[in-house]
Design an enzyme around this catalytic site. Structure first.
Site, PDB file in Angstrom:
ATOM      1  N   GLU A  79     -35.976 -20.790  46.874  1.00 34.57           N
ATOM      2  CA  GLU A  79     -35.511 -19.549  47.501  1.00 34.57           C
ATOM      3  C   GLU A  79     -35.632 -18.393  46.503  1.00 34.57           C
ATOM      4  O   GLU A  79     -35.264 -18.528  45.338  1.00 34.57           O
ATOM      5  CB  GLU A  79     -34.047 -19.698  47.923  1.00 34.57           C
ATOM      6  CG  GLU A  79     -33.434 -18.436  48.508  1.00 34.57           C
ATOM      7  CD  GLU A  79     -31.932 -18.540  48.706  1.00 34.57           C
ATOM      8  OE1 GLU A  79     -31.382 -17.684  49.428  1.00 34.57           O
ATOM      9  OE2 GLU A  79     -31.311 -19.464  48.137  1.00 34.57           O
TER      10      GLU A  79
ATOM     11  N   LYS B 282     -34.461 -16.387  57.142  1.00 33.63           N
ATOM     12  CA  LYS B 282     -33.149 -17.030  57.108  1.00 33.63           C
ATOM     13  C   LYS B 282     -32.253 -16.462  58.203  1.00 33.63           C
ATOM     14  O   LYS B 282     -32.080 -15.243  58.317  1.00 33.63           O
ATOM     15  CB  LYS B 282     -32.503 -16.827  55.731  1.00 33.63           C
ATOM     16  CG  LYS B 282     -31.194 -17.585  55.547  1.00 33.63           C
ATOM     17  CD  LYS B 282     -30.656 -17.404  54.133  1.00 33.63           C
ATOM     18  CE  LYS B 282     -29.384 -18.216  53.919  1.00 33.63           C
ATOM     19  NZ  LYS B 282     -28.829 -18.029  52.554  1.00 33.63           N
TER      20      LYS B 282
ATOM     21  N   CYS C 108     -31.170 -22.468  51.639  1.00 29.75           N
ATOM     22  CA  CYS C 108     -29.914 -22.602  50.902  1.00 29.75           C
ATOM     23  C   CYS C 108     -28.747 -23.002  51.787  1.00 29.75           C
ATOM     24  O   CYS C 108     -28.627 -24.142  52.232  1.00 29.75           O
ATOM     25  CB  CYS C 108     -29.637 -21.300  50.159  1.00 29.75           C
ATOM     26  SG  CYS C 108     -28.395 -21.477  48.843  1.00 29.75           S
TER      27      CYS C 108
END
Length: 529
Positions: free
Chosen positions: A283, A352, A405
């Site tokens: 990330e 995301k 994440c």
């Protein structure tokens, strides 16, 4: 344990703190499984709450247990504030206290509700109290995973090391269903806390032991069958890149070239075996807008082309920008980039969806800006939420589900109306949490998503823990915190869809409703007696 029944005041609160601490230490990476008896102590403390103010007493004991549990489970959050010590170091202890204390309120509320339901209409005995206790607390854990963006970190059901026999229960019940089972087992095995009748104690302990044996036996058989499934020579070859770039370096503009050169060097490193078809960067691997370093004529684009082999695909955590009528929007993105004969081609991206509140976006932005809180936590412009998660189809790759994440914490994250992906690519930035327990916990939690979905998980982080995890949650290869290097591995096989993939949380809600109904059944029986 009978002495606990007379604990009052600060002694009861101290016992609650010990119980919560013990339960937290049962979680990986600590793995002190006797700590599960902390839930037995919690049940006892709730049942023996002060008679003059039972709900208030139960709330305080539940809160103290939860606060201790979450202090040990989330103390690593302080590390994020120590990246820039001068600006934010003073906030570290407050972050830990407020996070743990706030989450502990949920356990306090659960404790008060349990006490009210279990004692109204006469005191329930044995199994009924155990199941009601497990139902109420697991519902509040589900609520923790969904309310206000959700934070399902260290659910009780994820106490079992991912890849072990008991963790395989998540293939049927998911992490929330395993939380109910774990709470019930722990309470029943410390059964003197749940009933005064010797016969009930024996029955509850025997049933709990039988369920535990079934979980171990079923999981062992499942894993033994899984030994026959290994990647073959035609499997996708994956390279996971871990640059060992700490978070402080990411905030230094001068460090950009060193960071980029590190990832490029590791990407182009000659393989020990056959050439990987796909390379995965973590990330936000590059602390810059992807449009800038992928632009024609830039040294970064030339360097990346030199590192990638023709036809090779890079899945890279990146920052993507998009112009709109309201200005520039920023996305925390996974880019799929292929090196072709003519240059680099962006094949697709995943933005995301589940952003971290106060880290990636500011809830109630206008209000927080007005009172100065936004400036205090340094969110800046923040990221824009991407669309609902869906698998990414990239030419030349099996269908992949990127999870960025925080997203890897959430069970059933991808709706069943999408095709099942062949694998999960979990890119994360655990550099925020240094060499604490946080990165190891995160690996364990993310691995449960592989068990629930029946697919392998490939995890890339800048400082560790990066890993290749099979469809049973077993780590096949990994790079620990503080290591620089690559993992070259054949993508493990996906397996047949587990029951949880098809049923999701329905089994959890069925057993929860049974547990919640028992106090009302008991109350009706008491009235008819």
């Amino acid at each position: 344990m009978t002495g606990l029944s007379v604990l009052r005041g600060w002694r009861a609160v101290l016992a609650a703190v010990v119980a919560g601490s013990a339960a937290a230490l049962a979680q990986p990476p600590f793995g002190f499984l006797p700590g599960l008896f902390g839930y037995s102590v919690l049940l006892w403390l709730l049942d023996t709450a002060a008679a003059e103010q039972p709900l208030r007493s139960a709330f305080l004991r539940g809160w103290a247990t939860g606060a201790a549990y979450f202090t040990i489970s989330t103390w690593w959050v302080a590390e994020a504030f120590l990246v820039d010590v001068q600006a934010h170091g003073w906030q570290a202890p407050f972050a830990v206290v407020f996070l743990a204390g706030g989450l502990g309120l949920l356990w306090g509320a659960a404790g008060a509700i349990y006490r009210w339901l279990s004692q109204s209409g006469g005191r329930m005995q044995g199994a009924a109290r155990i199941l009601t206790f497990a139902a109420i607390f697991s519902v509040f854990e589900w609520f923790r995973g969904h309310a206000l963006s959700g934070f399902p970190w260290d659910l009780p059901g994820e106490t079992w090391r991912a890849g072990g026999a008991i963790s395989q229960g998540a293939a049927v019940f998911g992490a929330y269903g395993m939380s109910f089972i774990t709470l019930a087992l722990a309470a029943a095995l410390g059964v003197r806390a749940s009933t005064d009748r010797r016969r009930d104690r024996i029955v509850a302990a025997v049933v709990a032991f039988a369920v535990l044996c079934l979980l171990i036996g079923g999981g062992t058989i499942r894993l033994a069958r899984g030994q026959l499934l290994s990647a073959d020579a035609s499997a996708l070859r994956v390279r996971v890149v871990q640059g060992n770039i700490d978070q402080a370096a990411k905030w230094s503009p001068e460090a950009f070239r060193k960071i980029f050169d590190t990832y490029v060097r590791l990407t182009g490193q000659p393989p020990a075996g056959r050439q990987p078809e796909v390379v995965i960067w973590p990330e936000s691997a590059i602390p810059a807008n992807s449009a800038d370093y992928l632009a024609e004529g830039t040294w970064t684009r030339a360097a990346l082309m030199g590192a990638l082999q023709p036809g090779q695909i890079l899945l890279a955590g990146a920052v993507r920008t998009e112009l709109s009528v309201s200005g520039t929007r920023y996305f925390n993105t996974v880019l799929a980039i292929r090196r072709d004969s003519g240059g680099l081609t962006v094949l697709g991206h995943y933005d995301k969806h589940h952003l971290v509140p106060f880290g990636e976006y500011m809830p109630a932005d206008g209000l927080m800006s007005a009172i100065g809180f936004k400036k205090l936590v340094n969110v800046g412009e923040g990221f824009t939420e991407g669309p609902a998660p869906a698998p990414l189809s990239v030419p030349g790759l099996p269908t992949v589900q990127p999870l960025v994440c925080y997203e890897s914490l959430f069970p059933a994250y991808v709706a069943n109306d999408h095709p099942r992906p062949a694998w999960i690519a979990n890119v994360s930035n655990d550099a925020w949490f240094g060499k604490t327990s946080g990165p190891w916990q995160h690996l364990n939690l993310a691995s449960y998503r592989g068990i629930e979905e029946g697919v392998p998980l490939i995890r890339a982080t800048p400082t560790g823990v990066s890993a290749v995890v099979d469809a049973y949650g077993r780590p096949l290869a990994r790079l620990g915190p503080g290591q620089e290097g690559v993992i070259d591995w054949d993508l493990p096989h996906a397996i047949a869809s587990p029951p949880y993939r098809r049923l999701r949380d329905w089994p959890f809600w069925i057993i929860v409703l049974v547990g919640l109904a028992l106090p009302f059944v008991h109350r009706q029986k008491s009235r008819n007696a």
